[in-house]
Design a protein around this motif. Structure first.
Motif, PDB file in Angstrom:
ATOM      1  N   PRO A   3       0.817  -1.220   0.000  1.00 52.23           N
ATOM      2  CA  PRO A   3       0.000   0.000   0.000  1.00 52.23           C
ATOM      3  C   PRO A   3       0.844   1.261   0.000  1.00 52.23           C
ATOM      4  O   PRO A   3       1.876   1.329   0.664  1.00 52.23           O
ATOM      5  CB  PRO A   3      -0.795  -0.111   1.314  1.00 52.23           C
ATOM      6  CG  PRO A   3      -0.756  -1.550   1.671  1.00 52.23           C
ATOM      7  CD  PRO A   3       0.539  -2.072   1.163  1.00 52.23           C
ATOM      8  N   LYS A   4       0.401   2.251  -0.762  1.00 47.72           N
ATOM      9  CA  LYS A   4       1.090   3.533  -0.793  1.00 47.72           C
ATOM     10  C   LYS A   4       0.627   4.400   0.368  1.00 47.72           C
ATOM     11  O   LYS A   4      -0.526   4.329   0.797  1.00 47.72           O
ATOM     12  CB  LYS A   4       0.822   4.241  -2.121  1.00 47.72           C
ATOM     13  CG  LYS A   4       1.421   3.536  -3.325  1.00 47.72           C
ATOM     14  CD  LYS A   4       1.200   4.351  -4.599  1.00 47.72           C
ATOM     15  CE  LYS A   4       1.863   3.640  -5.783  1.00 47.72           C
ATOM     16  NZ  LYS A   4       1.693   4.402  -7.039  1.00 47.72           N
ATOM     17  N   ASP A   5       1.539   5.183   0.871  1.00 47.59           N
ATOM     18  CA  ASP A   5       1.204   6.125   1.933  1.00 47.59           C
ATOM     19  C   ASP A   5       0.629   7.377   1.274  1.00 47.59           C
ATOM     20  O   ASP A   5       1.345   8.148   0.641  1.00 47.59           O
ATOM     21  CB  ASP A   5       2.468   6.467   2.732  1.00 47.59           C
ATOM     22  CG  ASP A   5       2.189   7.438   3.860  1.00 47.59           C
ATOM     23  OD1 ASP A   5       1.002   7.771   4.073  1.00 47.59           O
ATOM     24  OD2 ASP A   5       3.147   7.875   4.525  1.00 47.59           O
ATOM     25  N   LYS A   6      -0.667   7.561   1.421  1.00 50.08           N
ATOM     26  CA  LYS A   6      -1.339   8.696   0.787  1.00 50.08           C
ATOM     27  C   LYS A   6      -1.517   9.868   1.734  1.00 50.08           C
ATOM     28  O   LYS A   6      -2.102  10.885   1.370  1.00 50.08           O
ATOM     29  CB  LYS A   6      -2.693   8.236   0.233  1.00 50.08           C
ATOM     30  CG  LYS A   6      -2.564   7.161  -0.843  1.00 50.08           C
ATOM     31  CD  LYS A   6      -3.925   6.698  -1.338  1.00 50.08           C
ATOM     32  CE  LYS A   6      -3.765   5.601  -2.401  1.00 50.08           C
ATOM     33  NZ  LYS A   6      -5.087   5.097  -2.868  1.00 50.08           N
ATOM     34  N   GLY A   7      -1.017   9.713   2.950  1.00 50.26           N
ATOM     35  CA  GLY A   7      -1.127  10.798   3.915  1.00 50.26           C
ATOM     36  C   GLY A   7      -0.111  11.895   3.655  1.00 50.26           C
ATOM     37  O   GLY A   7       0.856  11.705   2.917  1.00 50.26           O
ATOM     38  N   LYS A   8      -0.319  13.016   4.272  1.00 47.12           N
ATOM     39  CA  LYS A   8       0.590  14.157   4.140  1.00 47.12           C
ATOM     40  C   LYS A   8       1.397  14.300   5.415  1.00 47.12           C
ATOM     41  O   LYS A   8       0.834  14.356   6.502  1.00 47.12           O
ATOM     42  CB  LYS A   8      -0.192  15.446   3.851  1.00 47.12           C
ATOM     43  CG  LYS A   8       0.681  16.661   3.594  1.00 47.12           C
ATOM     44  CD  LYS A   8      -0.161  17.858   3.214  1.00 47.12           C
ATOM     45  CE  LYS A   8       0.688  19.105   3.010  1.00 47.12           C
ATOM     46  NZ  LYS A   8       1.722  18.943   1.968  1.00 47.12           N
ATOM     47  N   ASP A   9       2.720  14.331   5.281  1.00 49.91           N
ATOM     48  CA  ASP A   9       3.586  14.473   6.452  1.00 49.91           C
ATOM     49  C   ASP A   9       3.536  15.891   7.000  1.00 49.91           C
ATOM     50  O   ASP A   9       3.406  16.865   6.241  1.00 49.91           O
ATOM     51  CB  ASP A   9       5.039  14.140   6.086  1.00 49.91           C
ATOM     52  CG  ASP A   9       5.230  12.683   5.722  1.00 49.91           C
ATOM     53  OD1 ASP A   9       4.352  11.866   6.032  1.00 49.91           O
ATOM     54  OD2 ASP A   9       6.280  12.360   5.118  1.00 49.91           O
ATOM     55  N   SER A  35       7.392   4.965  -1.779  1.00 55.75           N
ATOM     56  CA  SER A  35       5.974   5.301  -1.900  1.00 55.75           C
ATOM     57  C   SER A  35       5.178   4.816  -0.687  1.00 55.75           C
ATOM     58  O   SER A  35       4.099   5.323  -0.403  1.00 55.75           O
ATOM     59  CB  SER A  35       5.388   4.715  -3.185  1.00 55.75           C
ATOM     60  OG  SER A  35       5.298   3.306  -3.110  1.00 55.75           O
ATOM     61  N   GLY A  91       6.049   5.357   2.223  1.00 56.29           N
ATOM     62  CA  GLY A  91       6.149   6.410   3.230  1.00 56.29           C
ATOM     63  C   GLY A  91       7.522   6.688   3.781  1.00 56.29           C
ATOM     64  O   GLY A  91       7.714   7.645   4.545  1.00 56.29           O
ATOM     65  N   GLN A 116       9.938   7.511  -7.320  1.00 57.49           N
ATOM     66  CA  GLN A 116       9.399   8.203  -6.162  1.00 57.49           C
ATOM     67  C   GLN A 116      10.452   9.157  -5.595  1.00 57.49           C
ATOM     68  O   GLN A 116      11.643   8.854  -5.613  1.00 57.49           O
ATOM     69  CB  GLN A 116       9.007   7.194  -5.091  1.00 57.49           C
ATOM     70  CG  GLN A 116       7.808   6.353  -5.444  1.00 57.49           C
ATOM     71  CD  GLN A 116       6.528   7.150  -5.516  1.00 57.49           C
ATOM     72  OE1 GLN A 116       6.268   8.012  -4.684  1.00 57.49           O
ATOM     73  NE2 GLN A 116       5.727   6.884  -6.532  1.00 57.49           N
ATOM     74  N   ARG A 167       3.538   5.073   8.635  1.00 52.90           N
ATOM     75  CA  ARG A 167       2.719   6.273   8.880  1.00 52.90           C
ATOM     76  C   ARG A 167       2.456   6.457  10.367  1.00 52.90           C
ATOM     77  O   ARG A 167       2.454   7.594  10.863  1.00 52.90           O
ATOM     78  CB  ARG A 167       1.411   6.183   8.103  1.00 52.90           C
ATOM     79  CG  ARG A 167       0.411   7.299   8.470  1.00 52.90           C
ATOM     80  CD  ARG A 167      -0.184   7.976   7.272  1.00 52.90           C
ATOM     81  NE  ARG A 167       0.813   8.678   6.471  1.00 52.90           N
ATOM     82  CZ  ARG A 167       1.248   9.931   6.717  1.00 52.90           C
ATOM     83  NH1 ARG A 167       0.772  10.608   7.742  1.00 52.90           N
ATOM     84  NH2 ARG A 167       2.140  10.489   5.955  1.00 52.90           N
TER      85      ARG A 167
END
Length: 399
Positions: free
Chosen positions: A60-66, A101, A103, A163, A362
Motif C-alpha cells: 500500500p502507498k502512503d497517501k497521507g501528508k507528512d 511510496s 512512506g 518516487q 505512517r
C-alpha cells in the motif's frame, strides 16, 4: 520430489493470495489475515514474499501528508521525513520506489558485495516472536554490485516515474576477499555516481573477521582509501556533489574502541556514522530463550537501549558535529524520538516492519510529529541531541 512440488505450490498460493490481499484490502487486514499467512512461511521465505509484493506494486502507498516539521536537510540533501528503511530489507535494489511510496523518507539498499555470493547456509533467519525480534546470520547474500548498480541506473533513467526520496547504498565485502580495501573500492566505484550516500559496513557479525576492520589502524587505512577513491572517481564534481561516506558500527564495542572509531571518523572528515548493526549480545530477559541460542546478529526491541546509549555517547564525544543515523529496535514513534533526542539526525528500521507491516511507517510519522509538537519543536532538527547535555537534575525530563 512430490513434497518439494507441494511446498512450492503452497508457497506460491500464499504469496499470490497474500499479495492480492495487500493490494485490495491494504493495512486493515494485515494483522488478522496477512500476518497469519506469512507465518506459514519460514522467515526467509516471508522476506522473499515481502520483496515480491513490493516489487509488483502490492504494498500500500502512503497517501497521507507528512507534517512539514518532519522535512529535514542532511548532507545538503532534502529528506521529506527522517524515517528510513535500514539495509537488509532490499538487499538487491528490487523495490526502492515501492518502499519510498510506502512512506519512507529514504531507503538504504544492501549490503551489496562486489561479486555475487550465496551467503551462509539456510536456515539463517530466526524469529523470536515473543520478543518481536529476529536473529540472522545471512552473511552478505548478494547478487553483486553489477546487478544492483544496473537496477539503480535504470531507475534514474526513468526518474520521472521514480518516487521522491533519498537512496543510499550499503557496501560489504565478499567472504573470501583477503584485502578488504579492494572490495570496498569496487563498491565505491560501482555506486559513487548514483547513490545519495554510501555506507561502509564493517560491523556485520556474520562475515568472518569483518569486525576487525573497526580497529583503529585498519579503519583509518580503509577510510582514507575509500574517500580517495570516491574523490578520484568523481573528481569533476564539487565536494557537495559527491556522495557522503558513512561507517556502520557494531553495538558490541568497548568504550575505548568506540572512542577510537569516533576519533578516526572525525579526523578523516567522514560524513556520518550508522549506529548500529545487529548485536551478538543476548540481553537479559529474552523470552524466546531456545531461539536466542542461535548464532547470529540480534535485532529488534532487545537492541533498542543498547543502540540508543551508543548514539548518545557518540553525540557527546563529537559535540553533535558528526551526523548519526540511528537504527536498532525502532518499532514506535517513541523509539524514534528517543534516538533523535539522543543525537540521531535520521532513523532507520527494518525488524519492526516484518512484525507490524507497512502501516507502521505512517504510525511512526504521525506519532513523531505529535511528540515534537507537544514538546514545542517546530522541526525534527530542533530536537536532535536534546537529551544529551541536560543537567543531572533535569535528566529524563522533556522540554
Amino acid at each position: 520430489m512430490a513434497l518439494r512440488l507441494k511446498f512450492r505450490l503452497i508457497r506460491t498460493f500464499v504469496i499470490t493470495t497474500s499479495g492480492l490481499i495487500v493490494y485490495t484490502l491494504a493495512d486493515k487486514f494485515y494483522e488478522p489475515v496477512l500476518k497469519p499467512a506469512l507465518q506459514l512461511l519460514d522467515p526467509e521465505s516471508a522476506h522473499d514474499f515481502a520483496i515480491f509484493a513490493a516489487k509488483h506494486g502490492l504494498v500500500p502507498k502512503d497517501k497521507g501528508k507528512d507534517w512539514s516539521g518532519l522535512a529535514c536537510e542532511v548532507w545538503g540533501r532534502q529528506f521529506e521525513n527522517p524515517i528510513g528503511l535500514a539495509a537488509g530489507f532490499d538487499k538487491h535494489g528490487d523495490c526502492v520506489d515501492a518502499m519510498l511510496s510506502a512512506g519512507f523518507g529514504f531507503v538504504e539498499v544492501g549490503s551489496v558485495t562486489p561479486e555475487p555470493q550465496e551467503g551462509n547456509p539456510k536456515p539463517r533467519i530466526f524469529r523470536l516472536e515473543k520478543d518481536r525480534a529476529v536473529i540472522n546470520r545471512c552473511g552478505f547474500n548478494s547478487v553483486g554490485s553489477s546487478v544492483v548498480s544496473e537496477r539503480l541506473r535504470k531507475r534514474l533513467v526513468h526518474i520521472h516515474a521514480a518516487q521522491p526520496g533519498v537512496v543510499g547504498v550499503n557496501l560489504g565485502k565478499n567472504k573470501d576477499t583477503e584485502d578488504a580495501k579492494l572490495d570496498y573500492e569496487k563498491g565505491v566505484v560501482a555506486f559513487a555516481d548514483i547513490a545519495d550516500y554510501l555506507v561502509i559496513n564493517i560491523s556485520s557479525p556474520n562475515t568472518p573477521s569483518l569486525r576487525n576492520l573497526q580497529q583503529k589502524n585498519q579503519l583509518a587505512d580503509l577510510l582514507e582509501h575509500v574517500i580517495a577513491i570516491r574523490d578520484a572517481t568523481l573528481k569533476e564534481l564539487s565536494p557537495k556533489g559527491r556522495p557522503p561516506i558513512l561507517v556502520k558500527i557494531s553495538p558490541d564495542l568497548t568504550d575505548e574502541e568506540l572512542a577510537d572509531i569516533v576519533t578516526t571518523c572525525m579526523r578523516l572528515s567522514v560524513d556520518g556514522i550508522v549506529i548500529s548493526n545487529t548485536t551478538i549480545q543476548r540481553p537479559h530477559g529474552l523470552l524466546e530463550q531456545q531461539v536466542a541460542m542461535q548464532e547470529g546478529g540480534l535485532s529488534g526491541p532487545p537492541l533498542k537501549n543498547i543502540s540508543t546509549s551508543i548514539i548518545q555517547k557518540v553525540y557527546r564525544m563529537t559535540n553533535g558535529r558528526l551526523v548519526i543515523v540511528g537504527v536498532g529496535g525502532v518499532s514506535s514513534a517513541e523509539d524514534a524520538y528517543d534516538k533523535i533526542r539522543a543525537g540521531a539526525s535520521l532513523i532507520e528500521l527494518y525488524t519492526a516492519l516484518a512484525y507490524e507491516g507497512p502501516a507502521l511507517i505512517r504510525k511512526i510519522k504521525i506519532g513523531l510529529s505529535e511528540l515534537l509538537q507537544r514538546d514545542g519543536f517546530q522541526s525534527v532538527q530542533e530536537a536532535i541531541g536534546k537529551d544529551v547535555f541536560v543537567s543531572t537534575s533535569q535528566d529524563g525530563m522533556r522540554n
